[in-house]
Design a protein around this motif. Structure first.
Motif, PDB file in Angstrom:
ATOM      1  N   ARG A 130      -1.483   4.156  -5.890  1.00  0.00           N
ATOM      2  CA  ARG A 130      -2.840   4.469  -5.445  1.00  0.00           C
ATOM      3  C   ARG A 130      -3.844   4.402  -6.591  1.00  0.00           C
ATOM      4  N   ARG A 176       4.172   6.552  -5.758  1.00  0.00           N
ATOM      5  CA  ARG A 176       3.067   6.429  -4.799  1.00  0.00           C
ATOM      6  C   ARG A 176       1.739   6.795  -5.460  1.00  0.00           C
ATOM      7  N   GLU A 223       0.847  -1.183   0.000  1.00  0.00           N
ATOM      8  CA  GLU A 223       0.000   0.000   0.000  1.00  0.00           C
ATOM      9  C   GLU A 223       0.885   1.237   0.000  1.00  0.00           C
TER      10      GLU A 223
END
Length: 240
Positions: free
Chosen positions: A190, A186, A60
């Motif tokens: 996402r 990142r 994540e």
């Protein structure tokens, strides 16, 4: 039936053939090993890409956890990869220097492999013509198959080198699709998670290029005994 003189190459031709057999055999000793080293290095680079792809497929996306510019990113760094490859993603930085070096080195390998393959292919064109002229000499008749097999192996090796260069350049095209800065990675994690897919595909092209480099070395290594037999006959004829 042709006389003995017609069946045996003249001394000047034997001298030239002996020179070629001697130095090309030595040259091929190198090229039966060098591609294996290149293949191993390429496999290491492929493993690095797969490690990052594995990590980014599951992790994540985190947030920048430190204002210190040289702090490591907990989410983006793959376990064990920093020690193995030196690839380190740091907070607030851009693409790791080691990844940039990896891409540059692969680009150099592609260029060198393409040039080497082109040179070898041209050399085999000439070697094929020279070998064709030996058909007239029955003293070499039983070794003409060996000599032409050497040429065929080297020609095939040249073709493999050209294909290796294509594979490596296409892999670099795939890697160019990825923005390796932590912020961009990142954002990708996402959203689409395209970076891992590009990494897996690039690593697969590295793998195939590595396999072909090893195959190229095998083809050249296979010539060793044939060169030895061919030169031994040439030296026997020179001694007569």
């Amino acid at each position: 039936m042709p006389d003995d003189e017609a069946q045996t190459p003249p001394g000047s031709l034997l001298q030239m053939i002996d020179n070629l057999a001697k130095f090309h055999r030595e040259h091929e000793k190198y090229y039966s090993q060098a591609p294996l080293r290149q293949a191993a290095e390429l496999q290491a680079r492929s493993r690095a890409l797969k490690s990052l792809a594995d990590r980014w497929s599951d992790v994540e996306a985190g947030e920048q956890v430190s204002a210190i510019g040289f702090a490591g990113t907990e989410d983006l760094n793959a376990p064990g990869l920093v020690a193995e490859s030196g690839i380190l993603f740091m907070e607030g930085e851009g693409e790791p220097a080691e990844l940039g070096r990896l891409k540059r080195e692969v680009g150099v390998l592609a260029e060198e492999t393409e040039q080497g393959g082109a040179w070898l292919s041209q050399a085999m064109e000439q070697a094929w013509e020279i070998a064709g002229n030996l058909v007239a000499y029955s003293a070499l008749a039983d070794l003409l198959g060996e000599r032409h097999r050497i040429i065929a192996n080297d020609w095939q090796s040249a073709s493999l080198q050209a294909l290796v260069a294509r594979l490596l350049r296409r892999a670099l095209d795939l890697l160019a699709r990825i923005d390796f800065s932590p912020a961009a990675l990142r954002a990708d994690l996402r959203g689409e998670r395209a970076a891992p897919a590009y990494l897996y595909s690039a690593s697969e092209l590295f793998d195939r290029a590595s396999d072909l480099l090893a195959e190229s070395a095998t083809l050249v290594h296979e010539n060793e005994r044939r060169w030895r037999m061919f030169r031994a006959r040439i030296r026997e004829l020179q001694a007569e």
